[in-house]
Design a protein around this motif. Sequence first.
Motif, PDB file in Angstrom:
ATOM      1  N   ASN A  66       1.797  -1.871  -2.582  1.00 31.65           N
ATOM      2  CA  ASN A  66       1.700  -2.801  -1.256  1.00 31.65           C
ATOM      3  C   ASN A  66       0.252  -3.193  -1.161  1.00 31.65           C
ATOM      4  OD1 ASN A  66       2.541  -3.921   1.256  1.00 31.65           O
ATOM      5  ND2 ASN A  66       1.390  -2.194   2.100  1.00 31.65           N
ATOM      6  N   GLU A  70      -1.022  -6.896  -1.368  1.00 27.97           N
ATOM      7  CA  GLU A  70      -1.866  -7.396  -0.149  1.00 27.97           C
ATOM      8  C   GLU A  70      -3.155  -7.941  -0.566  1.00 27.97           C
ATOM      9  OE1 GLU A  70      -1.448  -4.835   3.171  1.00 27.97           O
ATOM     10  OE2 GLU A  70       0.526  -5.521   3.687  1.00 27.97           O
ATOM     11  N   GLY A  85       2.570 -14.901   3.301  1.00 24.87           N
ATOM     12  CA  GLY A  85       2.954 -14.067   4.300  1.00 24.87           C
ATOM     13  C   GLY A  85       4.208 -13.304   3.988  1.00 24.87           C
ATOM     14  N   HIS A  86       4.970 -14.030   3.559  1.00 24.84           N
ATOM     15  CA  HIS A  86       6.292 -13.467   2.884  1.00 24.84           C
ATOM     16  C   HIS A  86       6.081 -12.635   1.825  1.00 24.84           C
ATOM     17  CE1 HIS A  86       8.729 -16.237   5.329  1.00 24.84           C
ATOM     18  NE2 HIS A  86       8.352 -17.466   4.612  1.00 24.84           N
ATOM     19  N   LYS A  88       3.597 -10.383   1.429  1.00 20.26           N
ATOM     20  CA  LYS A  88       3.181  -9.334   2.098  1.00 20.26           C
ATOM     21  C   LYS A  88       4.225  -8.755   2.739  1.00 20.26           C
ATOM     22  CE  LYS A  88      -1.677 -10.167   2.926  1.00 20.26           C
ATOM     23  NZ  LYS A  88      -2.840 -10.492   4.019  1.00 20.26           N
ATOM     24  N   ASP A  89       4.749  -9.262   3.396  1.00 18.60           N
ATOM     25  CA  ASP A  89       5.992  -8.761   4.501  1.00 18.60           C
ATOM     26  C   ASP A  89       7.127  -8.207   3.479  1.00 18.60           C
ATOM     27  OD1 ASP A  89       4.839  -9.936   6.747  1.00 18.60           O
ATOM     28  OD2 ASP A  89       6.297 -11.446   6.870  1.00 18.60           O
ATOM     29  N   VAL A  90       7.526  -8.501   2.448  1.00 23.87           N
ATOM     30  CA  VAL A  90       8.424  -7.893   1.420  1.00 23.87           C
ATOM     31  C   VAL A  90       7.713  -6.589   0.799  1.00 23.87           C
ATOM     32  CG1 VAL A  90       9.421  -8.143  -0.769  1.00 23.87           C
ATOM     33  CG2 VAL A  90       9.733 -10.002   1.110  1.00 23.87           C
ATOM     34  N   ALA A  92       5.654  -4.815   2.113  1.00 24.80           N
ATOM     35  CA  ALA A  92       5.508  -4.077   3.370  1.00 24.80           C
ATOM     36  C   ALA A  92       7.045  -3.319   3.598  1.00 24.80           C
ATOM     37  CB  ALA A  92       4.662  -4.433   4.571  1.00 24.80           C
ATOM     38  N   GLY A  93       7.840  -4.127   3.347  1.00 28.50           N
ATOM     39  CA  GLY A  93       9.277  -3.811   3.431  1.00 28.50           C
ATOM     40  C   GLY A  93       9.659  -2.619   2.512  1.00 28.50           C
TER      41      GLY A  93
END
Length: 118
Positions: A66, A70, A85-86, A88-90, A92-93
Motif C-alpha cells: 500500500n 501510494e 484516488g481510486h 489509493k483507496d483500493v 488501502a482496502g
Amino acid sequence: MRRLIRSFGFAFKGLQYAASTQPNFRIHLGATVIAISLGIALHLSTAEWQWVALSIALVLVTELINTAIETLTDLVSPTYNIKAGHVKDVSAGAVVVAAVFALITGCIVFIPKLILLV
C-alpha cells in the motif's frame, strides 16, 4: 554475492522508510509486538503460531505494498486525479481486508486462552 547483499540493504532501507513515514505501519508493528508477547505468554501451539505469523506477515506485506502504491501514485499524479484516488483507496482496502483477517484470527487463537485464565 555483493549484489545479493546490496539487495538486502535496499529492502531494509524500504522497511526503515515505511516505519519512519507511515503511522499505520508503526501501529501494525506495535500490534505485532503485542501479538508475539501474548503468544509467548499464552504458550501457543505450533499451529496457532503459524496462524498468528501468517496474519502478521499478511498485514505487514499489504501495508508495505500500500505504501509503495501510494508513493508511486503521488509521483505519477501529483495533482488530484479521481482515478489516482481510486488506486489509493483500493490499496488501502487491501490492508483493511488483511487487518480484519488478522483480527478474526487473533480472536480465534487468543480469546479461548484468555477465557481459561479468567
